[in-house]
Design a protein around this motif. Structure first.
Motif, PDB file in Angstrom:
ATOM      1  N   ASN A  90      -7.033  -1.222  -0.720  1.00  0.00           N
ATOM      2  CA  ASN A  90      -5.946  -1.249   0.260  1.00  0.00           C
ATOM      3  C   ASN A  90      -5.523   0.159   0.657  1.00  0.00           C
ATOM      4  N   GLU A  91      -5.144   0.290   1.915  1.00  0.00           N
ATOM      5  CA  GLU A  91      -4.719   1.602   2.425  1.00  0.00           C
ATOM      6  C   GLU A  91      -3.394   2.040   1.820  1.00  0.00           C
ATOM      7  N   PHE A  92      -2.506   1.059   1.595  1.00  0.00           N
ATOM      8  CA  PHE A  92      -1.159   1.372   1.129  1.00  0.00           C
ATOM      9  C   PHE A  92      -0.937   0.915  -0.308  1.00  0.00           C
ATOM     10  N   GLY A  93       0.062   1.497  -0.963  1.00  0.00           N
ATOM     11  CA  GLY A  93       0.485   1.047  -2.271  1.00  0.00           C
ATOM     12  C   GLY A  93       1.160  -0.305  -2.181  1.00  0.00           C
ATOM     13  N   LEU A  94       1.530  -0.860  -3.328  1.00  0.00           N
ATOM     14  CA  LEU A  94       2.148  -2.183  -3.340  1.00  0.00           C
ATOM     15  C   LEU A  94       3.573  -2.165  -2.804  1.00  0.00           C
ATOM     16  N   SER A  95       4.300  -1.090  -3.104  1.00  0.00           N
ATOM     17  CA  SER A  95       5.709  -1.001  -2.706  1.00  0.00           C
ATOM     18  C   SER A  95       6.130   0.460  -2.735  1.00  0.00           C
ATOM     19  N   VAL A  96       7.402   0.690  -2.434  1.00  0.00           N
ATOM     20  CA  VAL A  96       7.928   2.061  -2.453  1.00  0.00           C
ATOM     21  C   VAL A  96       7.763   2.681  -3.834  1.00  0.00           C
ATOM     22  N   GLY A  97       8.143   1.926  -4.878  1.00  0.00           N
ATOM     23  CA  GLY A  97       8.080   2.471  -6.234  1.00  0.00           C
ATOM     24  C   GLY A  97       6.722   2.332  -6.877  1.00  0.00           C
ATOM     25  N   ILE A  98       6.065   1.196  -6.640  1.00  0.00           N
ATOM     26  CA  ILE A  98       4.755   0.934  -7.242  1.00  0.00           C
ATOM     27  C   ILE A  98       3.705   1.248  -6.176  1.00  0.00           C
ATOM     28  N   HIS A  99       3.565   2.545  -5.919  1.00  0.00           N
ATOM     29  CA  HIS A  99       2.748   2.966  -4.772  1.00  0.00           C
ATOM     30  C   HIS A  99       1.307   3.307  -5.144  1.00  0.00           C
ATOM     31  N   LEU A 100       1.011   3.344  -6.446  1.00  0.00           N
ATOM     32  CA  LEU A 100      -0.355   3.591  -6.928  1.00  0.00           C
ATOM     33  C   LEU A 100      -0.928   4.915  -6.420  1.00  0.00           C
ATOM     34  N   GLY A 101      -0.040   5.845  -6.081  1.00  0.00           N
ATOM     35  CA  GLY A 101      -0.491   7.132  -5.575  1.00  0.00           C
ATOM     36  C   GLY A 101      -0.977   7.091  -4.134  1.00  0.00           C
ATOM     37  N   LYS A 102      -0.702   5.986  -3.443  1.00  0.00           N
ATOM     38  CA  LYS A 102      -1.142   5.824  -2.045  1.00  0.00           C
ATOM     39  C   LYS A 102       0.050   5.955  -1.104  1.00  0.00           C
ATOM     40  N   PRO A 103      -0.218   6.001   0.211  1.00  0.00           N
ATOM     41  CA  PRO A 103       0.897   5.986   1.168  1.00  0.00           C
ATOM     42  C   PRO A 103       1.762   4.738   0.970  1.00  0.00           C
ATOM     43  N   LEU A 104       3.057   4.885   1.231  1.00  0.00           N
ATOM     44  CA  LEU A 104       3.975   3.759   1.060  1.00  0.00           C
ATOM     45  C   LEU A 104       3.739   2.726   2.161  1.00  0.00           C
ATOM     46  N   PRO A 105       3.832   1.436   1.821  1.00  0.00           N
ATOM     47  CA  PRO A 105       3.725   0.422   2.869  1.00  0.00           C
ATOM     48  C   PRO A 105       4.886   0.594   3.837  1.00  0.00           C
ATOM     49  N   PRO A 106       4.615   0.697   5.125  1.00  0.00           N
ATOM     50  CA  PRO A 106       5.692   1.015   6.094  1.00  0.00           C
ATOM     51  C   PRO A 106       6.764  -0.068   6.154  1.00  0.00           C
ATOM     52  N   ASN A 107       8.011   0.371   6.080  1.00  0.00           N
ATOM     53  CA  ASN A 107       9.174  -0.491   6.293  1.00  0.00           C
ATOM     54  C   ASN A 107       9.267  -1.699   5.338  1.00  0.00           C
ATOM     55  N   SER A 108       8.706  -1.576   4.142  1.00  0.00           N
ATOM     56  CA  SER A 108       8.707  -2.702   3.207  1.00  0.00           C
ATOM     57  C   SER A 108      10.084  -3.020   2.662  1.00  0.00           C
ATOM     58  N   GLN A 109      11.017  -2.076   2.746  1.00  0.00           N
ATOM     59  CA  GLN A 109      12.393  -2.322   2.291  1.00  0.00           C
ATOM     60  C   GLN A 109      13.342  -2.609   3.454  1.00  0.00           C
ATOM     61  N   ILE A 110      12.791  -2.654   4.672  1.00  0.00           N
ATOM     62  CA  ILE A 110      13.629  -2.856   5.857  1.00  0.00           C
ATOM     63  C   ILE A 110      13.263  -4.122   6.597  1.00  0.00           C
ATOM     64  N   LYS A 111      11.988  -4.509   6.554  1.00  0.00           N
ATOM     65  CA  LYS A 111      11.518  -5.700   7.268  1.00  0.00           C
ATOM     66  C   LYS A 111      10.747  -6.601   6.314  1.00  0.00           C
ATOM     67  N   ALA A 112      10.943  -7.903   6.472  1.00  0.00           N
ATOM     68  CA  ALA A 112      10.220  -8.867   5.646  1.00  0.00           C
ATOM     69  C   ALA A 112       8.796  -9.025   6.164  1.00  0.00           C
ATOM     70  N   GLY A 113       7.898  -9.410   5.251  1.00  0.00           N
ATOM     71  CA  GLY A 113       6.543  -9.739   5.645  1.00  0.00           C
ATOM     72  C   GLY A 113       5.629  -8.562   5.909  1.00  0.00           C
ATOM     73  N   VAL A 114       6.023  -7.367   5.440  1.00  0.00           N
ATOM     74  CA  VAL A 114       5.148  -6.198   5.625  1.00  0.00           C
ATOM     75  C   VAL A 114       4.781  -5.624   4.260  1.00  0.00           C
TER      76      VAL A 114
END
Length: 272
Positions: free
Chosen positions: A248-272
């Motif tokens: 995957n291009e992005f990490g799982l979440s803001v905190g559990i990012h696996l050293g990857k880019p953060l998933p965009p807007n995961s704490q602001i919008k549902a379903g991303v």
């Protein structure tokens, strides 16, 4: 939505504030839809923010090495918590939805609201080491943040001076709400109301009234399930879960990012 019980935990000093208008809009729209709405107006209640031994009636177990979590859990089990905490426990137990309405202070909630979280989300009542996150005590309840900022949205972007709002919200939404098991609805962010024309403020409130019509049917934000972590390995992400997400291009979440880019807007919008 009829007969749903909603608790608004509200923190603003002024009845003439935008936060008051947002709180009033929430109460009006949801009541019109048949919900039973209770408001904890923390400043009006002069709600005590500090977590101290005064929150316990009677003797504490170990006064010399006072541990707030352990002592209040025991007091909760024995019905010895202070009256103000017990009343908020009643409201929270009855509520199916909890909405926190506040002005953002220093990238978080005001002290009086943090005090509500510190004192009301009692160990045993709101969480235990076994019952937390997706297995949390409040997993059948929904919660959300509704707040005003002093800065414009551009300043809270990934290349703005305040940094990414998704990062700012992670400790509150993951570390408090989701930790207690709440299904976390996307936040309602009122960007910089002091710095925009009154017509724009009214448009913000109207957009919130519109959202409230379908709020309880919304899909919550996504968090990594508790069973994705290995308790025997210090609650690290399980290897098979890591392998599954390796490409995957992005990490799982803001905190559990696996050293990857953060998933965009995961704490602001549902379903991303």
């Amino acid at each position: 939505m009829a007969d749903k019980k909603v608790l608004i935990v509200y923190a603003h000093q002024s009845t003439g504030s935008f936060n008051a208008a947002a709180k009033d809009a929430t109460e009006t729209v949801l009541t019109t839809q048949g919900c039973k709405v209770e408001v904890s107006d923390l400043y009006a209640m002069a709600f005590k923010a500090s977590a101290t031994a005064e929150d316990i009636t009677g003797e504490v177990k170990d006064a010399e090495h006072f541990q707030y979590g352990e002592e209040t859990m025991l007091a909760w089990k024995e019905g010895r918590l202070s009256a103000d905490i017990t009343e908020e426990h009643r409201k929270l137990s009855e509520a199916e939805v909890v909405i926190f309405q506040f002005p953002m202070y220093w990238f978080t909630v005001p002290a009086i609201m943090k005090g509500w979280m510190d004192r009301v989300l009692t160990l045993g009542f709101a969480y235990t080491s076994e019952k937390r996150y997706s297995q949390g005590i409040f997993k059948d309840k929904k919660a959300m943040l509704s707040f005003t900022t002093g800065s414009h949205e551009s300043m809270f972007s990934a290349n703005g001076i305040n940094g990414d709002m998704n990062v700012t919200l992670w400790p509150l939404q993951n570390g408090i709400l989701h930790y207690c098991g709440f299904q976390v609805l996307a936040p309602q962010i009122f960007w910089a109301p002091p710095h925009i024309p009154s017509e724009a403020r009214e448009s913000m409130l109207e957009a919130w009234r519109t959202r409230l019509q379908g709020l309880l049917g919304e899909t919550p934000l996504t968090f990594t399930p508790s069973d994705s972590f290995d308790g025997g390995r210090g609650f690290q992400l399980k290897e098979d879960v890591q392998d599954k997400h390796a490409a995957n291009e992005f990490g799982l979440s803001v905190g559990i990012h696996l050293g990857k880019p953060l998933p965009p807007n995961s704490q602001i919008k549902a379903g991303v």
